[in-house]
Design a protein around this motif. Structure first.
Motif, PDB file in Angstrom:
ATOM      1  N   VAL A   1       0.853  -1.185   0.000  1.00  0.00           N
ATOM      2  CA  VAL A   1       0.000   0.000   0.000  1.00  0.00           C
ATOM      3  C   VAL A   1       0.889   1.235   0.000  1.00  0.00           C
ATOM      4  N   ARG A   2       0.735   2.090  -0.995  1.00  0.00           N
ATOM      5  CA  ARG A   2       1.446   3.365  -0.997  1.00  0.00           C
ATOM      6  C   ARG A   2       0.774   4.314  -0.009  1.00  0.00           C
ATOM      7  N   VAL A   3       1.567   5.097   0.676  1.00  0.00           N
ATOM      8  CA  VAL A   3       1.006   5.923   1.753  1.00  0.00           C
ATOM      9  C   VAL A   3       1.448   7.373   1.613  1.00  0.00           C
ATOM     10  N   GLY A   4       0.561   8.258   2.088  1.00  0.00           N
ATOM     11  CA  GLY A   4       0.924   9.655   2.240  1.00  0.00           C
ATOM     12  C   GLY A   4       1.542   9.867   3.608  1.00  0.00           C
ATOM     13  N   ASP A   5       0.774   9.545   4.661  1.00  0.00           N
ATOM     14  CA  ASP A   5       1.258   9.616   6.039  1.00  0.00           C
ATOM     15  C   ASP A   5       1.032   8.272   6.703  1.00  0.00           C
ATOM     16  N   LEU A   6       1.962   7.884   7.567  1.00  0.00           N
ATOM     17  CA  LEU A   6       1.896   6.603   8.257  1.00  0.00           C
ATOM     18  C   LEU A   6       1.870   6.819   9.757  1.00  0.00           C
ATOM     19  N   ILE A   7       0.935   6.138  10.432  1.00  0.00           N
ATOM     20  CA  ILE A   7       0.885   6.123  11.893  1.00  0.00           C
ATOM     21  C   ILE A   7       1.134   4.684  12.344  1.00  0.00           C
ATOM     22  N   VAL A   8       2.200   4.490  13.110  1.00  0.00           N
ATOM     23  CA  VAL A   8       2.544   3.160  13.613  1.00  0.00           C
ATOM     24  C   VAL A   8       2.002   3.035  15.032  1.00  0.00           C
ATOM     25  N   ALA A   9       1.022   2.153  15.223  1.00  0.00           N
ATOM     26  CA  ALA A   9       0.356   2.024  16.526  1.00  0.00           C
ATOM     27  C   ALA A   9       0.112   0.558  16.869  1.00  0.00           C
ATOM     28  N   ASP A  10       1.058  -0.294  16.491  1.00  0.00           N
ATOM     29  CA  ASP A  10       0.835  -1.728  16.686  1.00  0.00           C
ATOM     30  C   ASP A  10       1.646  -2.313  17.830  1.00  0.00           C
ATOM     31  N   GLY A  11       1.970  -1.493  18.827  1.00  0.00           N
ATOM     32  CA  GLY A  11       2.492  -2.044  20.061  1.00  0.00           C
ATOM     33  C   GLY A  11       3.996  -1.940  20.219  1.00  0.00           C
ATOM     34  N   VAL A  12       4.443  -2.241  21.430  1.00  0.00           N
ATOM     35  CA  VAL A  12       5.849  -2.056  21.795  1.00  0.00           C
ATOM     36  C   VAL A  12       6.761  -3.001  21.018  1.00  0.00           C
ATOM     37  N   ARG A  13       6.266  -4.162  20.644  1.00  0.00           N
ATOM     38  CA  ARG A  13       7.067  -5.120  19.883  1.00  0.00           C
ATOM     39  C   ARG A  13       6.737  -5.064  18.396  1.00  0.00           C
ATOM     40  N   SER A  14       6.415  -3.908  17.918  1.00  0.00           N
ATOM     41  CA  SER A  14       5.999  -3.691  16.544  1.00  0.00           C
ATOM     42  C   SER A  14       7.050  -4.165  15.542  1.00  0.00           C
ATOM     43  N   GLY A  15       6.654  -5.108  14.680  1.00  0.00           N
ATOM     44  CA  GLY A  15       7.547  -5.521  13.609  1.00  0.00           C
ATOM     45  C   GLY A  15       7.782  -4.397  12.619  1.00  0.00           C
ATOM     46  N   LEU A  16       6.739  -3.593  12.382  1.00  0.00           N
ATOM     47  CA  LEU A  16       6.877  -2.453  11.481  1.00  0.00           C
ATOM     48  C   LEU A  16       7.817  -1.418  12.083  1.00  0.00           C
TER      49      LEU A  16
END
Length: 282
Positions: free
Chosen positions: A161-176
């Motif tokens: 998925v191409r993105v304009g803005d990204l918010i990373v909110a998948d936790g402390v052990r986030s793979g992203l």
């Protein structure tokens, strides 16, 4: 519970998102809802399929109540306990401490995470957010110093998925987050926790129980804490007449918490059994 809360409303993976939010917990879903309300085209993705549970949570501080109000979700806690503060216990003392007064409401509440997270997620979807469930973010493509695209794995296939803005909110052990170079700073304190639900005659209490002095079955002092969150519904209403009983351990990389949480949780539940009129084991 509405059909939107109980049935996933996935969309096909889009090619592009103006705002892509990875992680549909309360933080990610709230951010997605606010972005959609501001007129942005928002896609919200989570590795889980909702409703899903999380160990830590349920207790809502006055700050959380204020955020629910700003989202238009204040009605979610209308029939929940009004929590006036903390009932602190430790080192032979007990103190009722009200929430600080100020710009936030003077009360908190508690809602089980399975229900709470799905309600905030469904609210975001109702604001026009496109939701994709069961897809894990696995890689990013950089465009200069910005993220240009995010790759997801779902059902044995990958989607970018191409993105304009990204918010990373998948936790402390986030793979992203790891793919973006974020590190888990284990030199600072982090926590692990265990909790269970138990029927209680005090499920409508106006106080959250908190033990700052946590001791094990043999009386040794442990690097942790215990809590009891009343969920309401002792009269058959929302909450089911339950309390959340849990223990948490604090640790650092240099001082890991070598604690078997299950027996400590059982011991703690037995310790607060009489005070909270628990109706059964956790």
């Amino acid at each position: 519970m509405s059909p939107e809360n109980s049935t996933p409303r996935d969309v096909s993976f889009p090619d592009h998102a103006d705002v892509l939010v990875v992680g549909a917990g309360p933080g990610g879903s709230a951010a997605a809802a606010h972005a959609a309300a501001a007129g942005r085209d928002v896609v919200l993705v989570d590795a889980a399929v909702f409703p899903r549970d999380k160990t830590c949570g349920d207790g809502l501080t006055p700050r959380a109540i204020a955020e629910l109000d700003s989202l238009g979700l204040g009605s979610l806690v209308a029939d929940r306990p009004r929590i006036d503060g903390l009932l602190l216990n430790g080192w032979g003392a007990r103190q009722q401490v009200r929430w600080p007064s100020g710009r936030f409401p003077a009360y908190g509440s508690a809602v089980a995470r399975t229900e709470f997270d799905d309600a905030v997620r469904a609210h975001a979807v109702g604001k026009g957010v496109r939701m994709v469930q069961g897809a894990k973010a696995v890689d990013v493509t950089m465009d200069g110093d910005r993220v240009g695209a995010v790759t997801f794995s779902a059902g044995g296939t990958t989607h970018t998925v191409r993105v304009g803005d990204l918010i990373v909110a998948d936790g402390v052990r986030s793979g992203l987050g790891k793919a973006l170079g974020r590190e888990w700073h284990r030199d600072t304190a982090y926590g692990v926790a265990a909790r269970a639900y138990a029927p209680s005659a005090r499920a409508d209490s106006h106080w959250m129980g908190s033990h700052l002095e946590l001791r094990g079955p043999d009386g040794e002092l442990l690097p942790g804490y215990g809590w009891v969150f009343p969920l309401g519904g002792a009269d058959g209403g929302a909450g089911g007449g339950l309390v959340n009983v849990g223990v948490g351990a604090l640790a650092t990389a240099k001082r890991p918490a070598h604690m078997a949480l299950r027996p400590i949780l059982e011991h703690y539940a037995a310790m607060v059994n009489d005070e909270w009129a628990l109706g059964g084991p956790p």
